[in-house]
Design an enzyme around this catalytic site. Sequence first.
Site, PDB file in Angstrom:
ATOM      1  N   LYS A 196       0.845  -1.200   0.000  1.00  0.00           N
ATOM      2  CA  LYS A 196       0.000   0.000   0.000  1.00  0.00           C
ATOM      3  C   LYS A 196       0.880   1.249   0.000  1.00  0.00           C
ATOM      4  CE  LYS A 196      -3.153   2.486   3.129  1.00  0.00           C
ATOM      5  NZ  LYS A 196      -3.783   2.433   4.474  1.00  0.00           N
ATOM      6  N   ASP A 229      -2.440  10.272   3.970  1.00  0.00           N
ATOM      7  CA  ASP A 229      -3.842   9.892   4.151  1.00  0.00           C
ATOM      8  C   ASP A 229      -4.497  10.798   5.175  1.00  0.00           C
ATOM      9  OD1 ASP A 229      -6.290   8.681   4.335  1.00  0.00           O
ATOM     10  OD2 ASP A 229      -5.586   6.989   5.545  1.00  0.00           O
ATOM     11  N   LYS A 250      -9.759  12.645   9.119  1.00  0.00           N
ATOM     12  CA  LYS A 250      -9.178  12.163  10.366  1.00  0.00           C
ATOM     13  C   LYS A 250      -9.077  13.304  11.379  1.00  0.00           C
ATOM     14  CE  LYS A 250      -6.172   8.636   8.261  1.00  0.00           C
ATOM     15  NZ  LYS A 250      -6.604   7.459   9.040  1.00  0.00           N
ATOM     16  N   ASP A 289       1.584   6.151   5.880  1.00  0.00           N
ATOM     17  CA  ASP A 289       0.599   5.228   5.315  1.00  0.00           C
ATOM     18  C   ASP A 289       1.094   4.575   4.023  1.00  0.00           C
ATOM     19  OD1 ASP A 289      -1.795   4.008   5.915  1.00  0.00           O
ATOM     20  OD2 ASP A 289      -3.005   5.366   4.716  1.00  0.00           O
ATOM     21  N   ASP A 317     -12.204   6.982   4.658  1.00  0.00           N
ATOM     22  CA  ASP A 317     -10.925   6.725   5.326  1.00  0.00           C
ATOM     23  C   ASP A 317     -10.559   5.242   5.295  1.00  0.00           C
ATOM     24  OD1 ASP A 317      -8.606   7.407   6.655  1.00  0.00           O
ATOM     25  OD2 ASP A 317      -9.498   7.239   8.651  1.00  0.00           O
ATOM     26  N   GLU A 324      -9.639   3.640   2.677  1.00  0.00           N
ATOM     27  CA  GLU A 324      -9.248   3.747   1.269  1.00  0.00           C
ATOM     28  C   GLU A 324      -8.152   2.767   0.875  1.00  0.00           C
ATOM     29  OE1 GLU A 324      -5.861   4.892   3.046  1.00  0.00           O
ATOM     30  OE2 GLU A 324      -7.835   5.584   3.636  1.00  0.00           O
ATOM     31  N   ARG A 357      -7.845  -0.362   1.269  1.00  0.00           N
ATOM     32  CA  ARG A 357      -8.380  -1.581   0.651  1.00  0.00           C
ATOM     33  C   ARG A 357      -8.874  -1.314  -0.773  1.00  0.00           C
ATOM     34  NH1 ARG A 357     -12.306  -2.011   5.640  1.00  0.00           N
ATOM     35  NH2 ARG A 357     -10.458  -0.953   6.450  1.00  0.00           N
TER      36      ARG A 357
END
Length: 497
Positions: free
Chosen positions: A269, A274, A281, A292, A351, A353, A355
């Site tokens: 990933k 993020d 967030k 991230d 959030d 995201e 996946r």
Amino acid sequence: MEYSTRTDTLERLSTDCLIVGVFQKRKLAPTAEALDALFDGLLARLLKRDDVEGKAGDTLLVNHVPGGRIDRVLLVGLGKREELNVAAYRKSLAAAFKVLKESGAKHAVSALHEVEVGQRGADWKIRQAIELLESGLYRFQEMKGASAEDHPPRLSRLQFLLASDQDAAPVETGIREGQAIAHGMTLARNLGNLPGNVCTPAYLAEQALKLGKEYKKLKVSVLEESDMEELGMGALLSVARGSRQPAKLIVLEYRGAAGKAKPYVLIGKGLTFDAGGISLKPAANMDEMKYDMCGGAGVIGAIQAVAEMGLPLNVVGLVPASENLPDGNANKPGDIVRSMAGITIEILNTDAEGRLILCDALTYAKRFDPVAVIDVATLTGACIVALGRHPSGLMGNDDALCEQLTRAGETTWDRVWRMPIWDDYQEQLKSNFADVANIGGPDGGSITAACFLSRFAKDFKWAHLDIAGTAWKTGADKGATGRPVPLLVQYLIDRAA
């Protein structure tokens, strides 16, 4: 740092610092015992005088020792001889290297690998030493001005003392593997520690392309958004819509095997920042969301290590890279997107995201006809709640693959803990409006995230590593760790054996 073997007698040995072990109750390890005899019992007397028992992590630096050829002797506590395990050995190494780094020594010789640590071989002990020393020496200074530059450690060479040249082969193997893994970890840490305004998806792609020019067996290509549109990667592209930075899909293909051997595929990933998107967030600690992309950084670091070692197998690295930011064009809660696999996804939380970009990468991985696929992601805070920050979460659809990763984690001490992905959890991902929802509610968040990914991994052996708790440290020691590079590389070393 330079690493090598050294075959010499203590009488002839010359070094800035000799590192030797001492067990609990001041029982000297073999080299320390021989050195103590050479110094007429000096080491034993100093241990007693300074009340150093030899517990794991104890240290005593002895300056101005007799003879003039050895400037310093560093005595390192190993704990009870019969209880010396991986944790104690690593604790002792870390303590030793902390003192060594601060001692001012330029050159050191270590004999700590002579002690028995369960059934571990000399190559393993050397690897641990190199990884821990490189980790201790690591300094991220790239973004600081010249005035903020502190004095780097003087240490530049570490040698491993051998009784005979016949003992050299496993030690040299450990040096070769340890350096490659340490270099991969350093690359992963450097990429992770860069701020989001520097390490963008494009920057990450540029670093991968540079890596491809360094190794003949490594080919690197980058899919642009237009390529993704042609492939139907609607899930990945949807995440990038809120950012001015275009998404990239980085493809690293290492060919070390003869013929047409099937590859192992690693997917990382690569969310270079993020913010959560419209499901924003909280502000506190949001700066840490530059980490991230540590899954992607870990895959790039692992590929570098594999290429440096020249492992005789084929490995493909896939890094879907994007930002997740709020914007007028960003995903909204309730939006539905179509993935490359044709599965429609209701985005209940923007959030979640990671996946979304991983699912399209998993579908893309199918074209390589892989032996196995391992995805790596800082996917869920729920994994930290469940497991803390010691092991990475492990889930998968193949027991043998998960067992192989577990063993690799135990070997490297880059450990994992397997969690279930029973069909029962799939019920939480039901959507009234799409084939699947991108979240499954508050219960079992790391498991339902893996269950989501499993829907895109039905055609191959697959494992998922949730590294949310292990990819970086927070607080005073904030910074990327370089995990799970050791785990991934050990898994591949085992497959190449």
